[in-house]
Motif scaffolding. Structure first.
Motif, PDB file in Angstrom:
ATOM      1  N   PRO B   4       0.845  -1.184   0.000  1.00 16.01           N
ATOM      2  CA  PRO B   4       0.000   0.000   0.000  1.00 16.01           C
ATOM      3  C   PRO B   4       0.880   1.232   0.000  1.00 16.01           C
ATOM      4  CG  PRO B   4       0.129  -0.931   2.188  1.00 16.01           C
ATOM      5  CD  PRO B   4       0.840  -1.880   1.278  1.00 16.01           C
ATOM      6  N   THR B   5       0.431   2.301  -0.664  1.00 21.05           N
ATOM      7  CA  THR B   5       1.204   3.538  -0.612  1.00 21.05           C
ATOM      8  C   THR B   5       1.086   4.113   0.791  1.00 21.05           C
ATOM      9  OG1 THR B   5      -0.751   4.692  -1.356  1.00 21.05           O
ATOM     10  CG2 THR B   5       0.873   4.147  -3.037  1.00 21.05           C
ATOM     11  N   GLN B   6       2.196   4.468   1.364  1.00 26.51           N
ATOM     12  CA  GLN B   6       2.172   5.088   2.686  1.00 26.51           C
ATOM     13  C   GLN B   6       2.147   6.602   2.510  1.00 26.51           C
ATOM     14  OE1 GLN B   6       1.831   3.706   5.666  1.00 26.51           O
ATOM     15  NE2 GLN B   6       1.779   1.643   4.827  1.00 26.51           N
ATOM     16  N   PRO B   7       1.494   7.325   3.427  1.00 26.92           N
ATOM     17  CA  PRO B   7       1.516   8.787   3.347  1.00 26.92           C
ATOM     18  C   PRO B   7       2.959   9.265   3.340  1.00 26.92           C
ATOM     19  CG  PRO B   7       0.125   8.022   5.165  1.00 26.92           C
ATOM     20  CD  PRO B   7       0.785   6.823   4.583  1.00 26.92           C
ATOM     21  N   SER B   8       3.255  10.278   2.512  1.00 33.19           N
ATOM     22  CA  SER B   8       4.650  10.700   2.353  1.00 33.19           C
ATOM     23  C   SER B   8       5.162  11.373   3.617  1.00 33.19           C
ATOM     24  CB  SER B   8       4.772  11.643   1.158  1.00 33.19           C
ATOM     25  OG  SER B   8       3.738  12.607   1.227  1.00 33.19           O
ATOM     26  N   ALA B   9       4.294  12.059   4.344  1.00 38.24           N
ATOM     27  CA  ALA B   9       4.716  12.706   5.592  1.00 38.24           C
ATOM     28  C   ALA B   9       3.563  12.593   6.574  1.00 38.24           C
ATOM     29  CB  ALA B   9       5.059  14.173   5.337  1.00 38.24           C
ATOM     30  N   THR B  10       3.863  12.738   7.857  1.00 36.88           N
ATOM     31  CA  THR B  10       2.789  12.674   8.839  1.00 36.88           C
ATOM     32  C   THR B  10       1.985  13.963   8.776  1.00 36.88           C
ATOM     33  OG1 THR B  10       4.207  11.351  10.224  1.00 36.88           O
ATOM     34  CG2 THR B  10       2.279  12.304  11.271  1.00 36.88           C
ATOM     35  N   PRO B  11       0.675  13.864   8.529  1.00 30.92           N
ATOM     36  CA  PRO B  11      -0.132  15.078   8.442  1.00 30.92           C
ATOM     37  C   PRO B  11      -0.317  15.704   9.818  1.00 30.92           C
ATOM     38  CG  PRO B  11      -1.535  13.142   8.362  1.00 30.92           C
ATOM     39  CD  PRO B  11      -0.115  12.644   8.373  1.00 30.92           C
ATOM     40  N   ASP B  12      -0.477  17.028   9.838  1.00 32.92           N
ATOM     41  CA  ASP B  12      -0.808  17.718  11.084  1.00 32.92           C
ATOM     42  C   ASP B  12      -2.332  17.739  11.189  1.00 32.92           C
ATOM     43  OD1 ASP B  12      -1.329  19.402  13.155  1.00 32.92           O
ATOM     44  OD2 ASP B  12      -0.287  21.147  12.314  1.00 32.92           O
ATOM     45  N   LEU B  13      -2.868  16.977  12.136  1.00 31.95           N
ATOM     46  CA  LEU B  13      -4.316  16.805  12.225  1.00 31.95           C
ATOM     47  C   LEU B  13      -4.949  17.705  13.284  1.00 31.95           C
ATOM     48  CD1 LEU B  13      -4.372  12.904  11.943  1.00 31.95           C
ATOM     49  CD2 LEU B  13      -4.686  14.579  10.129  1.00 31.95           C
ATOM     50  N   LEU B  14      -4.152  18.552  13.912  1.00 29.68           N
ATOM     51  CA  LEU B  14      -4.679  19.427  14.967  1.00 29.68           C
ATOM     52  C   LEU B  14      -5.055  20.789  14.366  1.00 29.68           C
ATOM     53  CD1 LEU B  14      -2.108  18.556  17.785  1.00 29.68           C
ATOM     54  CD2 LEU B  14      -4.278  17.439  17.237  1.00 29.68           C
TER      55      LEU B  14
END
Lengths: 397, 372
Positions: B4-14
Motif C-alpha cells: 500500500p502507498t504510505q503517506p509521504s509525511a505525517t499530516p498535522d491533524l490538529l
C-alpha cells in the motif's frame, strides 16, 4: 536539580549510558538495569525510579538513540500488563518502599505481572467482586476466591489483585487493592481454553493466600479508586498505539485481494472498500489522538478508539473468511496451546475472526464503553441504579 | 506484490492557534447574523443570501482570499484555514457561496497559474470578496469524472450550485475554459427547486454567449479537476461541522426532554446511539483534517486523502442529521425546528462533488484494490 531536561540532555545521557555499558559486550539484564538506573527507562517517571521527571515526549529521543546503537529492549509485549497497568498504579498509589522494590524488576522484565480483577460473577460489574480478603491475627491478609481471564498468570511472579475487605459497605467502598505473590502455595493457575482452541488466559483459584499488609496499595477500602487508575491505563494501552496504513486487520485481507484476483466479487469489493476507508479513518483518528497527547491536549477520543477497532476487526476478519470461500471452511489448528504473546492479526483468517470476537469484550465491553462515552463525554444522564447505597452482602447474586 | 502507498509525511491533524482564532471570528459572525430563525426565513425569500453576512465573512474577515497568495490579492493562507471556515458554515447551515466561489472557482483559477491575464484579475476580485464565481458543472460532479463539458458556449448545464447569486460562470467546454458574466447576453440562469434550500441550484443555459477564454482544453480539464478535488476535500469539513451541530443539539435536547418521568437521554438505547454518533464525528474530524492538510501541503497523497474523507464524512453527516430528526421526536419533523435544514444539507452534500460510492471507486484505484 542540575540542569533542565531537554532533548539534548536526554541524548547526552543516553550516549553516556551506551558508552559506559556497550550493548555489544553487556548482558541484556545488566544493560536494562543500567538503563533503568540512568533514568532512561521511562523518562516521565521520577528520578530514582527509572525516569528523569521529564516530559513523556522525550522518551522517543532516548528510544531512537538506543535503537540506533542496537541496544536490547525489555520486550514490552511480554510484560505489557506490568508496564501498562501495574506500574502506573504502583507509581500512583505505592509507598516509597513499594516503588523501590517493584518497579525496577518489573520494567527490566525480571518479574512478570498479571492482573487478578475479573471474576466469574463480576465482569462488566467488576465492583461486585466476591473474592474475600480477611485480616488475621498477625496483620496479614488471607485471600479466598476465584479470578478469571488472567493472561500471563502461569508466567507471573506478581499480580495486582482487588478483593473485598468489607462486605457490609456498598460494593464500591469495601474493596482493597493488593500485590499478590503468585508463588504462594494457595495460588492455583489453570488454563482457560477459548473459542480459538488455544488458552491465552487462565482461571486463578485463590485458597488461603497470605498477603502481608505491606503489599497493600492505597488505603483499606479504597481499592476501587486505585483500580480505576489501572483500568484507565488499560484502555489507553489497548487503543492508543500508532499504526501505519494497512497496519491492522485490514492488511492481510487487502494483500489477499491483490494477490488472488480469482476470489474477487462485486459484493466483496464494495464491502472491502467500505472497510478499507473505515480502517484508514480509524488509523487517522488514532494518529490525531496521538498528536493531541504529544501536544499536551489529551482528548476523550481514547475510549472511542477501542470501540472502533473492536468493530472493525470483527467485520474485516468476517469478510476475509467469506472472501476465502472454500478455504474459509478450514481452520489452521485447534490444538490447545498456551501462547506467550498474543497477535490479533497472527495465524489464519479463521483465527482472526474468532479471536477478534474478544475485542469487544476484553478491557470493557463495547456496551459499557458506549455508556462511558455517553455519560462522561457527552454528559448524558446515568442509568437509574439500585445498587449504589446497598451493602454488598445484600445485593442479589 | 504491491505494497500500500504510505503517506509521504505525517499530516498535522490538529488546529493551530490562528485557526482557532479564525473559527471564533467566523462563529461570532454567524451567531450574530445567521441564527436558525434567520436562515429559515431567508430560505423562504427569493434568495437565501445575506449580502452583509457575505461582505463581513469574505471581505471583513478575509475568508474569501484564504487560498489566494498575497501577491494576487489574497490572504496567503491555505486549505487548512478554509476548512475551518467551512466547519463553521456547516455548523450554522449558513447560506453563503463560500465552497463554490472561494474554494472551487478560486482553486480552478489558481490551477491555471494566474500570471496577470484575465484569470489573475478575476482571482483578485474573488479573493477580495467583491465578486463571486462558480464553476458551471453539475454539483454532483466527482473530481475524477470531468467528462461533462459542453462542446462550446452553447447548451444547458443543470444543477449548478449557487449560480444565481454569482457574477461570473467558469464554463469548461471542449474548446477550453471560459469566463462568462451571468448577466451577459445569451446567458440564462434559471433557478431550480433544490432539496437543500440553503444552497440554490440553477440550470445555466448559454445561447451564443461571448466569454473570455482562460485556458485551452487540456489545461481546463486539469484545472477543473483540481478545483473539484479541493471542493470535495473541504466539503468534508462542512459535513463535519454539520454533524457536530446535530450531535450537540441532540444531546442537549435529550437531556432536557422528559418522558416516563426521566430525561429521554437517560435511556440506554438513545445513549448508545449518541455515543456511536460521537465516535463518527471524532473520526470524521480526523478524516477531514487529513484531507485539508494534504491539500494545503500539496501532498501526493491528496487525491486518496480526499477520496477517503468524502467516502467517510458524507455518511456521517447524513447519519447525524437523520438521528437528530429521530431523537428530537415530533419537533424534529416541524418546519419551525432547524433540524430539517441540516438533514437537507447533509443529504445534498452526500451527492455533491461525488457520492461516497464514487469516492470509494477512486479509493479502489488509488489504493490498488481493483474491481473484479
Amino acid at each position: 536539580m542540575s540542569r533542565a531536561i531537554d532533548a539534548a540532555e536526554v541524548r547526552r545521557r543516553t550516549r553516556e549510558l551506551l558508552a559506559a555499558h556497550p550493548p555489544a559486550t553487556t548482558g541484556r539484564t545488566d544493560f536494562l538495569r543500567a538503563r533503568f538506573d540512568a533514568g532512561l527507562a521511562w523518562v516521565h517517571y521520577p528520578v530514582g525510579l527509572g525516569g528523569l521527571d521529564a516530559p513523556r515526549s522525550l522518551q522517543q529521543v532516548a528510544d531512537a538513540e538506543l535503537a540506533a546503537a542496537d541496544a536490547p529492549d525489555n520486550d514490552p509485549r511480554r510484560i505489557g500488563i506490568g508496564l501498562g497497568m501495574a506500574a502506573p498504579t504502583v507509581l500512583g498509589f505505592g509507598t516509597d518502599e513499594q516503588k523501590r522494590r517493584f518497579l525496577r524488576p518489573l520494567w527490566v522484565g525480571e518479574e512478570v505481572w498479571c492482573q487478578l480483577f475479573s471474576e466469574p460473577g463480576a465482569g462488566s460489574d467488576l465492583a461486585a467482586l466476591a473474592t474475600r480478603a480477611v485480616r488475621d491475627g498477625s496483620g496479614d491478609w488471607i485471600v479466598d476466591g476465584q479470578k478469571v481471564w488472567t493472561s500471563s498468570a502461569h508466567l507471573a511472579r506478581w499480580a495486582i489483585l482487588i478483593a473485598r475487605t468489607d462486605p457490609d459497605q456498598p460494593k464500591h467502598r469495601g474493596i482493597s487493592y493488593f500485590i499478590c505473590d503468585m508463588t504462594d502455595p494457595g495460588v492455583e493457575v489453570r488454563p482457560l481454553r477459548q473459542i480459538t482452541g488455544e488458552a491465552e488466559f487462565n482461571e486463578v483459584f485463590l485458597t488461603g493466600v497470605r498477603i502481608p499488609d505491606s503489599h497493600r496499595l492505597g488505603p483499606v477500602g479504597e481499592g476501587w479508586k486505585v483500580a480505576r487508575t489501572t483500568l484507565m491505563n488499560e484502555r489507553v494501552s489497548i487503543g492508543g498505539s500508532r499504526i501505519p496504513r494497512e497496519g491492522g486487520m485490514i492488511g492481510p485481507v487487502a494483500r489477499t485481494w491483490r494477490e488472488r484476483p480469482e476470489l474477487r466479487t462485486p459484493d466483496t469489493h464494495q464491502r472491502l472498500l467500505t472497510l478499507w476507508v473505515e480502517a484508514e479513518v480509524a488509523r487517522l483518528t488514532g494518529e490525531r489522538l496521538r498528536q493531541q497527547l504529544v501536544a499536551g491536549q489529551p482528548g476523550p477520543e481514547g475510549s472511542g478508539m477501542k470501540l472502533a477497532f473492536a468493530r472493525l476487526n470483527q467485520e474485516i476478519s468476517g469478510l476475509e473468511v467469506e472472501l476465502l470461500g472454500d478455504e474459509g471452511l478450514l481452520y489452521g489448528d485447534w490444538t490447545m496451546v498456551r501462547p506467550e504473546l498474543v497477535d490479533f492479526t497472527g495465524r489464519d483468517a479463521g483465527y482472526r475472526y474468532l479471536r477478534s470476537k474478544g475485542n469487544s469484550i476484553e478491557g470493557g465491553t463495547s456496551e459499557i464503553l458506549l455508556n462511558i462515552v455517553a455519560e462522561r463525554v457527552l454528559g448524558l444522564p446515568a442509568e437509574p441504579r439500585n445498587d449504589k447505597d446497598v451493602a454488598w452482602k445484600d445485593l442479589s447474586r | 506484490m504491491t505494497a500500500p502507498t504510505q503517506p509521504s509525511a505525517t499530516p498535522d491533524l490538529l488546529y493551530t492557534r490562528d485557526e482557532e482564532d479564525l473559527r471564533s471570528a467566523v462563529r461570532a459572525l454567524l451567531t450574530d447574523r445567521a441564527d436558525a430563525p434567520t436562515v429559515i426565513a431567508a430560505t423562504e425569500s427569493d434568495t437565501p443570501y445575506d449580502p452583509r453576512l457575505w461582505s463581513s465573512l469574505a471581505t471583513g474577515i478575509g475568508a474569501a482570499g484564504l487560498l489566494v497568495p498575497e501577491e494576487l490579492g489574497g490572504q496567503g493562507a491555505s486549505h487548512r484555514e478554509a476548512a475551518v471556515v467551512l466547519e463553521e458554515l456547516g455548523r450554522a447551515v449558513a447560506p453563503a457561496p463560500y465552497l463554490t466561489s472561494s474554494v472551487v472557482a478560486t482553486e480552478t483559477l489558481l490551477a491555471l497559474g494566474a500570471d496577470g491575464g484575465p484569470a489573475g484579475a478575476l482571482l483578485g476580485e474573488l479573493a477580495s470578496g467583491t465578486r463571486t464565481a462558480v464553476l458551471a458543472v453539475p454539483f454532483a460532479t466527482a473530481p475524477a469524472r470531468v467528462d461533462t463539458a459542453l462542446a462550446s458556449l452553447d447548451g444547458t448545464v443543470r444543477g449548478v450550485a449557487e449560480a444565481a447569486a454569482a457574477d461570473v460562470l467558469l464554463v469548461p467546454t471542449a474548446e477550453g475554459l471560459y469566463a462568462v458574466g451571468t448577466t451577459d447576453p445569451g446567458v440564462a440562469v434559471q433557478p431550480l427547486v433544490p432539496l437543500d434550500l440553503t444552497r440554490p441550484l440553477s440550470a445555466v443555459t448559454l445561447t451564443g454567449a461571448a466569454g473570455t477564454l482562460l485556458a485551452d482544453a487540456d489545461a481546463s480539464t486539469a484545472a477543473v479537476r483540481r478545483g473539484l478535488l479541493a471542493g470535495a476535500g473541504l466539503l468534508a469539513s462542512e459535513q463535519l461541522g454539520l454533524a457536530e451541530w446535530c450531535l450537540t443539539e441532540t444531546v442537549r435536547h435529550t437531556r432536557e426532554r422528559h418522558q416516563f418521568n426521566r430525561p429521554v437521554g437517560s435511556f440506554q438505547s438513545l445513549k448508545h446511539r449518541m455515543a456511536h454518533l460521537w465516535l463518527e464525528v471524532v473520526s470524521a474530524r480526523a478524516a477531514a483534517r487529513n484531507a485539508a492538510d494534504a491539500l494545503a501541503t500539496g501532498s501526493p497523497d491528496a487525491p486518496l486523502a480526499v477520496a477517503v474523507a468524502q467516502a467517510y464524512c458524507s455518511g456521517v453527516a447524513v447519519h447525524a442529521a437523520e438521528e437528530c430528526v429521530q431523537l428530537h421526536g415530533g419537533i424534529g419533523m416541524t418546519w419551525e425546528h432547524p433540524a430539517h435544514l441540516y438533514l437537507k444539507r447533509a443529504k445534498a452534500d452526500s451527492i455533491a462533488y461525488g457520492t461516497a460510492g464514487s469516492h470509494r471507486r477512486a479509493v479502489a484505484e488509488l489504493a490498488d484494490l481493483p474491481a473484479p
